[in-house]
Motif scaffolding. Structure first.
Motif, PDB file in Angstrom:
ATOM      1  N   ASN A 147     -14.051   5.995   7.832  1.00  0.00           N
ATOM      2  CA  ASN A 147     -12.900   5.204   8.265  1.00  0.00           C
ATOM      3  C   ASN A 147     -11.890   5.215   7.130  1.00  0.00           C
ATOM      4  O   ASN A 147     -12.228   4.990   5.985  1.00  0.00           O
ATOM      5  N   HIS A 148     -10.638   5.493   7.465  1.00  0.00           N
ATOM      6  CA  HIS A 148      -9.605   5.582   6.443  1.00  0.00           C
ATOM      7  C   HIS A 148      -8.244   5.283   7.030  1.00  0.00           C
ATOM      8  O   HIS A 148      -8.064   5.257   8.237  1.00  0.00           O
ATOM      9  N   ARG A 149      -7.286   5.095   6.138  1.00  0.00           N
ATOM     10  CA  ARG A 149      -5.903   4.884   6.572  1.00  0.00           C
ATOM     11  C   ARG A 149      -5.271   6.223   6.904  1.00  0.00           C
ATOM     12  O   ARG A 149      -5.495   7.195   6.216  1.00  0.00           O
ATOM     13  N   ASN A 150      -4.455   6.218   7.923  1.00  0.00           N
ATOM     14  CA  ASN A 150      -3.718   7.436   8.192  1.00  0.00           C
ATOM     15  C   ASN A 150      -2.368   7.368   7.498  1.00  0.00           C
ATOM     16  O   ASN A 150      -2.054   6.400   6.825  1.00  0.00           O
ATOM     17  N   ARG A 151      -1.554   8.378   7.666  1.00  0.00           N
ATOM     18  CA  ARG A 151      -0.260   8.442   6.995  1.00  0.00           C
ATOM     19  C   ARG A 151       0.615   7.244   7.243  1.00  0.00           C
ATOM     20  O   ARG A 151       1.391   6.863   6.393  1.00  0.00           O
ATOM     21  N   LYS A 152       0.523   6.658   8.398  1.00  0.00           N
ATOM     22  CA  LYS A 152       1.402   5.555   8.746  1.00  0.00           C
ATOM     23  C   LYS A 152       0.805   4.220   8.353  1.00  0.00           C
ATOM     24  O   LYS A 152       1.337   3.176   8.704  1.00  0.00           O
ATOM     25  N   GLY A 153      -0.302   4.234   7.638  1.00  0.00           N
ATOM     26  CA  GLY A 153      -0.881   3.000   7.156  1.00  0.00           C
ATOM     27  C   GLY A 153      -1.914   2.380   8.065  1.00  0.00           C
ATOM     28  O   GLY A 153      -2.542   1.407   7.698  1.00  0.00           O
ATOM     29  N   GLY A 154      -2.117   2.928   9.244  1.00  0.00           N
ATOM     30  CA  GLY A 154      -3.099   2.377  10.167  1.00  0.00           C
ATOM     31  C   GLY A 154      -4.438   3.034  10.000  1.00  0.00           C
ATOM     32  O   GLY A 154      -4.556   4.108   9.431  1.00  0.00           O
ATOM     33  N   LYS A 155      -5.472   2.368  10.478  1.00  0.00           N
ATOM     34  CA  LYS A 155      -6.808   2.966  10.410  1.00  0.00           C
ATOM     35  C   LYS A 155      -6.951   3.994  11.505  1.00  0.00           C
ATOM     36  O   LYS A 155      -6.384   3.870  12.559  1.00  0.00           O
ATOM     37  N   THR A 156      -7.733   4.976  11.230  1.00  0.00           N
ATOM     38  CA  THR A 156      -8.028   5.993  12.229  1.00  0.00           C
ATOM     39  C   THR A 156      -9.532   6.163  12.315  1.00  0.00           C
ATOM     40  O   THR A 156     -10.243   5.946  11.349  1.00  0.00           O
ATOM     41  N   ASP A 157     -10.016   6.531  13.461  1.00  0.00           N
ATOM     42  CA  ASP A 157     -11.448   6.767  13.607  1.00  0.00           C
ATOM     43  C   ASP A 157     -11.697   8.231  13.960  1.00  0.00           C
ATOM     44  O   ASP A 157     -12.682   8.566  14.561  1.00  0.00           O
ATOM     45  N   VAL A 158     -10.757   9.090  13.558  1.00  0.00           N
ATOM     46  CA  VAL A 158     -10.872  10.532  13.813  1.00  0.00           C
ATOM     47  C   VAL A 158     -12.042  11.086  13.035  1.00  0.00           C
ATOM     48  O   VAL A 158     -12.281  10.771  11.923  1.00  0.00           O
ATOM     49  N   LEU A 167       0.833  -1.208   0.000  1.00  0.00           N
ATOM     50  CA  LEU A 167       0.000   0.000   0.000  1.00  0.00           C
ATOM     51  C   LEU A 167       0.866   1.256   0.000  1.00  0.00           C
ATOM     52  O   LEU A 167       0.566   2.226  -0.704  1.00  0.00           O
ATOM     53  N   ASN A 168       1.933   1.251   0.778  1.00  0.00           N
ATOM     54  CA  ASN A 168       2.840   2.396   0.802  1.00  0.00           C
ATOM     55  C   ASN A 168       3.510   2.591  -0.556  1.00  0.00           C
ATOM     56  O   ASN A 168       3.687   3.725  -1.011  1.00  0.00           O
ATOM     57  N   ARG A 169       3.901   1.487  -1.210  1.00  0.00           N
ATOM     58  CA  ARG A 169       4.513   1.565  -2.540  1.00  0.00           C
ATOM     59  C   ARG A 169       3.534   2.175  -3.540  1.00  0.00           C
ATOM     60  O   ARG A 169       3.891   3.060  -4.322  1.00  0.00           O
ATOM     61  N   GLN A 170       2.288   1.724  -3.509  1.00  0.00           N
ATOM     62  CA  GLN A 170       1.273   2.257  -4.413  1.00  0.00           C
ATOM     63  C   GLN A 170       1.016   3.741  -4.135  1.00  0.00           C
ATOM     64  O   GLN A 170       0.862   4.526  -5.060  1.00  0.00           O
ATOM     65  N   GLU A 171       0.985   4.107  -2.867  1.00  0.00           N
ATOM     66  CA  GLU A 171       0.789   5.505  -2.496  1.00  0.00           C
ATOM     67  C   GLU A 171       1.934   6.368  -3.029  1.00  0.00           C
ATOM     68  O   GLU A 171       1.714   7.464  -3.542  1.00  0.00           O
ATOM     69  N   ASP A 172       3.148   5.870  -2.922  1.00  0.00           N
ATOM     70  CA  ASP A 172       4.306   6.596  -3.443  1.00  0.00           C
ATOM     71  C   ASP A 172       4.173   6.831  -4.948  1.00  0.00           C
ATOM     72  O   ASP A 172       4.471   7.921  -5.443  1.00  0.00           O
ATOM     73  N   ILE A 173       3.704   5.825  -5.675  1.00  0.00           N
ATOM     74  CA  ILE A 173       3.525   5.955  -7.122  1.00  0.00           C
ATOM     75  C   ILE A 173       2.427   6.971  -7.432  1.00  0.00           C
ATOM     76  O   ILE A 173       2.597   7.839  -8.284  1.00  0.00           O
TER      77      ILE A 173
END
Length: 69
Positions: free
Chosen positions: A58-69, A18-24
């Motif tokens: 619900n979404h991923r945060n910058r570090k790849g984890g889910k957040t409920d903010v 997921l991080n690799r895809q985000e970088d692209i």
């Protein structure tokens, strides 16, 4: 509940992909532009959560984890 070692390795592999895809996806932006975009999206998300059911966001945060903010 805890993950097995195989499960942790699998999840780490998913996070790396997921991080690799985000970088692209964001490679056309400078680090400064990415930071500006991130901050703008965070402000929008906060505003939307005040107007709509927060469980929709619900979404991923910058570090790849889910957040409920």
């Amino acid at each position: 509940m805890t993950a097995t070692e195989d499960g942790r390795e699998y999840l780490n592999g998913l996070e790396e992909e997921l991080n690799r895809q985000e970088d692209i996806l964001f490679s056309a932006l400078t680090e400064e532009e990415k930071e500006i975009l991130y901050n703008m999206l965070e402000r929008l998300l906060t505003s939307w959560k005040e107007s709509f059911d927060p469980s929709l966001f619900n979404h991923r945060n910058r570090k790849g984890g889910k957040t409920d903010v």
